[in-house]
Enzyme design. Structure first.
Site, PDB file in Angstrom:
ATOM      1  N   PRO A  80      24.962  48.034  28.026  1.00  0.00           N
ATOM      2  CG  PRO A  80      24.854  49.575  26.266  1.00  0.00           C
ATOM      3  CD  PRO A  80      24.430  48.183  26.665  1.00  0.00           C
ATOM      4  CB  THR A  81      24.599  50.781  32.707  1.00  0.00           C
ATOM      5  OG1 THR A  81      25.532  49.905  33.328  1.00  0.00           O
ATOM      6  CG2 THR A  81      23.308  50.027  32.389  1.00  0.00           C
ATOM      7  CB  SER A 109      28.370  52.875  28.750  1.00  0.00           C
ATOM      8  OG  SER A 109      28.140  54.251  28.509  1.00  0.00           O
ATOM      9  CD  GLN A 132      26.502  53.452  24.100  1.00  0.00           C
ATOM     10  OE1 GLN A 132      27.305  53.741  24.986  1.00  0.00           O
ATOM     11  NE2 GLN A 132      25.843  54.368  23.406  1.00  0.00           N
ATOM     12  CE1 TYR A 134      23.655  57.290  23.646  1.00  0.00           C
ATOM     13  CE2 TYR A 134      25.572  57.154  25.063  1.00  0.00           C
ATOM     14  CZ  TYR A 134      24.217  56.984  24.862  1.00  0.00           C
ATOM     15  OH  TYR A 134      23.429  56.527  25.873  1.00  0.00           O
ATOM     16  CB  THR A 160      22.852  54.222  21.648  1.00  0.00           C
ATOM     17  OG1 THR A 160      23.469  53.147  22.355  1.00  0.00           O
ATOM     18  CG2 THR A 160      21.556  54.612  22.351  1.00  0.00           C
ATOM     19  NE  ARG A 169      17.210  59.446  31.320  1.00  0.00           N
ATOM     20  CZ  ARG A 169      18.319  58.941  30.841  1.00  0.00           C
ATOM     21  NH1 ARG A 169      19.416  58.947  31.583  1.00  0.00           N
ATOM     22  NH2 ARG A 169      18.365  58.423  29.641  1.00  0.00           N
ATOM     23  CE  LYS A 242      21.458  49.632  24.653  1.00  0.00           C
ATOM     24  NZ  LYS A 242      20.863  50.872  25.141  1.00  0.00           N
ATOM     25  CG  HIS A 266      18.250  54.484  26.585  1.00  0.00           C
ATOM     26  ND1 HIS A 266      19.069  54.790  25.544  1.00  0.00           N
ATOM     27  CD2 HIS A 266      18.947  54.816  27.702  1.00  0.00           C
ATOM     28  CE1 HIS A 266      20.206  55.287  25.984  1.00  0.00           C
ATOM     29  NE2 HIS A 266      20.168  55.311  27.304  1.00  0.00           N
ATOM     30  N   GLY A 299      13.675  45.364  31.205  1.00  0.00           N
ATOM     31  CA  GLY A 299      12.763  44.688  32.127  1.00  0.00           C
ATOM     32  C   GLY A 299      12.992  43.205  32.320  1.00  0.00           C
ATOM     33  N   GLY A 320      20.366  45.552  32.139  1.00  0.00           N
ATOM     34  CA  GLY A 320      20.953  46.845  32.486  1.00  0.00           C
ATOM     35  C   GLY A 320      21.058  47.032  33.986  1.00  0.00           C
TER      36      GLY A 320
HETATM   37  C1  LIG Z   1      21.932  53.884  34.648  1.00  0.00           C
HETATM   38  C2  LIG Z   1      21.794  53.535  33.198  1.00  0.00           C
HETATM   39  C3  LIG Z   1      22.723  54.013  32.292  1.00  0.00           C
HETATM   40  C4  LIG Z   1      22.606  53.687  30.954  1.00  0.00           C
HETATM   41  N1  LIG Z   1      23.575  54.106  30.088  1.00  0.00           N
HETATM   42  C5  LIG Z   1      23.484  53.764  28.792  1.00  0.00           C
HETATM   43  C6  LIG Z   1      24.499  54.147  27.892  1.00  0.00           C
HETATM   44  O1  LIG Z   1      25.488  54.769  28.256  1.00  0.00           O
HETATM   45  N2  LIG Z   1      24.343  53.809  26.599  1.00  0.00           N
HETATM   46  C7  LIG Z   1      23.244  53.110  26.145  1.00  0.00           C
HETATM   47  O2  LIG Z   1      23.137  52.826  24.948  1.00  0.00           O
HETATM   48  N3  LIG Z   1      22.296  52.702  26.996  1.00  0.00           N
HETATM   49  C8  LIG Z   1      22.383  53.006  28.296  1.00  0.00           C
HETATM   50  N4  LIG Z   1      21.428  52.580  29.167  1.00  0.00           N
HETATM   51  C9  LIG Z   1      20.331  51.708  28.676  1.00  0.00           C
HETATM   52  C10 LIG Z   1      20.721  50.222  28.812  1.00  0.00           C
HETATM   53  O3  LIG Z   1      21.725  49.895  27.888  1.00  0.00           O
HETATM   54  C11 LIG Z   1      19.535  49.288  28.564  1.00  0.00           C
HETATM   55  O4  LIG Z   1      18.920  49.636  27.352  1.00  0.00           O
HETATM   56  C12 LIG Z   1      18.495  49.281  29.675  1.00  0.00           C
HETATM   57  O5  LIG Z   1      19.080  49.534  30.926  1.00  0.00           O
HETATM   58  C13 LIG Z   1      17.782  47.928  29.727  1.00  0.00           C
HETATM   59  O6  LIG Z   1      16.762  47.932  30.663  1.00  0.00           O
HETATM   60  P1  LIG Z   1      16.881  47.330  32.144  1.00  0.00           P
HETATM   61  O7  LIG Z   1      17.666  48.297  32.943  1.00  0.00           O
HETATM   62  O8  LIG Z   1      15.446  47.232  32.551  1.00  0.00           O
HETATM   63  O9  LIG Z   1      17.539  45.968  32.064  1.00  0.00           O
HETATM   64  C14 LIG Z   1      21.518  52.889  30.508  1.00  0.00           C
HETATM   65  C15 LIG Z   1      20.590  52.415  31.425  1.00  0.00           C
HETATM   66  C16 LIG Z   1      20.720  52.719  32.767  1.00  0.00           C
HETATM   67  C17 LIG Z   1      19.712  52.163  33.742  1.00  0.00           C
HETATM   68  C1  LIG Z   2      27.297  66.233  34.793  1.00  0.00           C
HETATM   69  C2  LIG Z   2      28.009  65.257  33.895  1.00  0.00           C
HETATM   70  C3  LIG Z   2      27.163  64.115  33.598  1.00  0.00           C
HETATM   71  C4  LIG Z   2      27.616  63.245  32.468  1.00  0.00           C
HETATM   72  C5  LIG Z   2      26.427  62.683  31.786  1.00  0.00           C
HETATM   73  C6  LIG Z   2      26.636  61.510  30.904  1.00  0.00           C
HETATM   74  C7  LIG Z   2      25.342  61.086  30.301  1.00  0.00           C
HETATM   75  C8  LIG Z   2      25.146  59.638  30.350  1.00  0.00           C
HETATM   76  C9  LIG Z   2      23.844  59.194  29.745  1.00  0.00           C
HETATM   77  C10 LIG Z   2      23.885  57.721  29.612  1.00  0.00           C
HETATM   78  C11 LIG Z   2      22.596  57.122  29.290  1.00  0.00           C
HETATM   79  O1  LIG Z   2      22.411  56.684  28.193  1.00  0.00           O
HETATM   80  C12 LIG Z   2      21.560  57.010  30.279  1.00  0.00           C
HETATM   81  O2  LIG Z   2      20.520  56.409  29.968  1.00  0.00           O
HETATM   82  O3  LIG Z   2      21.691  57.544  31.386  1.00  0.00           O
END
Ligand SMILES: Cc1cc2nc3c(=O)[nH]c(=O)nc-3n(C[C@H](O)[C@H](O)[C@H](O)COP(=O)(O)O)c2cc1C
Ligand SMILES: CCCCCCCCCCC(=O)C(=O)O
Length: 374
Positions: A80-81, A109, A132, A134, A160, A169, A242, A266, A299, A320
């Site tokens: 999920p992203t 996600s 996924q 939260y 998660t 970040r 997760k 993550h 990775g 991801g």
């Molecule tokens: C841009 C981005 C957004 C993500 N959003 C979520 C999310 O909404 N929920 C979640 O459980 N993990 C989220 N993740 C983590 C991914 O599910 C995953 O654990 C991770 O990207 C795996 O690593 P990789 O990018 O190296 O393949 C996110 C990761 C990225 C890079």
């Molecule tokens: C200003 C509004 C922004 C909305 C933020 C949503 C948060 C997403 C976080 C998802 C995630 O797990 C991640 O690693 O990024």
């Protein structure tokens, strides 16, 4: 760069680096703080060597397997992203259609820019879709998400557990990350605008990004095992956790009755200097002792990485960022191309390691560089 020049998943990333706007690229690409865990996730795979077996008739290779009992074309699935429509206008629908074409599992996600229902309608039931989750401060909204996912045909919930707060970040803080105004958190259509507006007022100081403020306003930081049990009591479909990295938590997950574990940090976006996921996999697999399936993300960029994860006990792996890079390149077609590429790399890795089917891959196929006994 034309499509024919893409020869590895890194090429998709390079294309995104050259083409995505800074707000989106930095959000997708970065990890927490000094990004040590982010780098480790990939480097740790390089410290593992493959012990190939030869003379095994590898003329026919079968990459198929199952995830939670459902058939997939290979053990390479989609993590999920959030906010995929920043990468491509078709966002999560394009990813879902690509997953169906590739016959693999996609995890949506809960912070998607397309709703649970629209993603379900864009794909079909021939490939598994998981949702996924939260734990939101608004417990009724959390329950509704589970119910909507079940009603729309999602076959598992991935809860998660590594995000009681958002990791720090730095690039998002510098950029003062904002969701582009034409997009919304589509699963919260009724409250999205209000909440995002609220996030903007939420003390988005020099030390925070809009992201961190939004997450802090939404997510319940009291998250504990009792919430896992609550999700289990509400859901009629399997529940995975997760974000597990230790044997201790893996044993607690089994005791809580979950149906699977995703070993994940993550993508290096939460606790910086947490270990690489591939370095945590074996202790989790041993702790679980075959009682539930263990998956891994973080990775994974090559077919050989997939083989190494399976040799250390993962049932399947999840990608991801590569999905986001492929989406930004060519939408659905880009994701199909990327998934095909890594699946073919995996097929070749299996053949050259002497594995004809996925169940042939075992612990004897890997050892740690510099230590032939491990
Ligand atoms: C841009 C981005 C957004 C993500 N959003 C979520 C999310 O909404 N929920 C979640 O459980 N993990 C989220 N993740 C983590 C991914 O599910 C995953 O654990 C991770 O990207 C795996 O690593 P990789 O990018 O190296 O393949 C996110 C990761 C990225 C890079
Ligand atoms: C200003 C509004 C922004 C909305 C933020 C949503 C948060 C997403 C976080 C998802 C995630 O797990 C991640 O690693 O990024």
């Amino acid at each position: 760069m034309s499509a024919t020049q893409f020869v590895s998943l890194d090429d998709f990333e390079q294309h995104a680096v050259n083409n995505l706007d800074r707000n989106a690229l930095d959000y997708y690409q970065s990890g927490a703080q000094d990004m040590i865990t982010l780098r480790e996730n990939q480097r740790a795979f390089d410290r593992i060597l493959i012990r190939p077996r030869v003379l095994r008739d590898v003329s026919q290779i079968d990459t198929t397997t199952t995830v939670l009992g459902q058939q997939v074309s290979s053990p390479i699935c989609i993590a999920p992203t959030a906010m995929q429509r920043m990468a491509h206008p078709d966002g999560e629908c394009a990813t879902a259609r690509a997953a169906v074409k590739n016959q693999t599992c996609m995890v949506l996600s809960s912070w998607s820019t397309t709703s649970i229902e629209d993603v379900a309608a864009a794909s079909n039931a021939s490939a598994p879709k998981w949702m996924q989750l939260y734990i939101y401060k608004d417990r009724e909204a959390t329950r509704k998400l589970i119910e909507r996912a079940q009603d729309s045909g999602y076959s598992a919930i991935a809860l998660t557990v590594d995000t009681p707060y958002l990791g720090r970040r730095l690039a998002d803080i510098r950029n003062r990350f904002r969701l582009p105004p034409h997009l919304t958190m589509a699963n919260f259509a009724d409250q999205s605008k209000a909440q995002v507006g609220k996030a903007e007022k939420l003390n988005v100081s020099d030390n925070a990004s809009g992201l961190a403020a939004y997450v802090a306003s939404q997510i319940d930081p009291t998250l504990s095992w009792k919430h896992v049990e609550w999700v289990k009591s509400v859901a009629r479909i399997p529940v995975l956790v997760k974000g597990i990295l230790t044997a201790e938590d893996a044993r607690m997950a089994v005791r809580a009755g979950v149906d699977g574990i995703i070993v994940s940090n993550h993508g290096g976006r939460q606790l910086d200097t947490a270990p690489a996921t591939i370095d945590c996999l074996e202790e989790v697999v041993q702790a679980v002792d075959g009682q539930i399936d263990v998956f891994l993300d973080g990775g994974v960029r090559r077919g050989t990485d997939v083989l190494k994860a399976l040799a250390l006990g993962a049932k399947a792996v999840f990608l991801g960022r590569p999905v986001l890079w492929a989406l930004s390149y060519k939408g659905e077609e880009g994701v199909v191309e990327m998934l095909d590429m890594i699946k073919e790399e995996f097929r070749l890795a299996m053949a050259l390691a002497g594995c004809v089917k996925v169940s042939d891959i075992n612990r004897d196929h890997v050892r740690m560089a510099g230590n032939p006994r491990l």
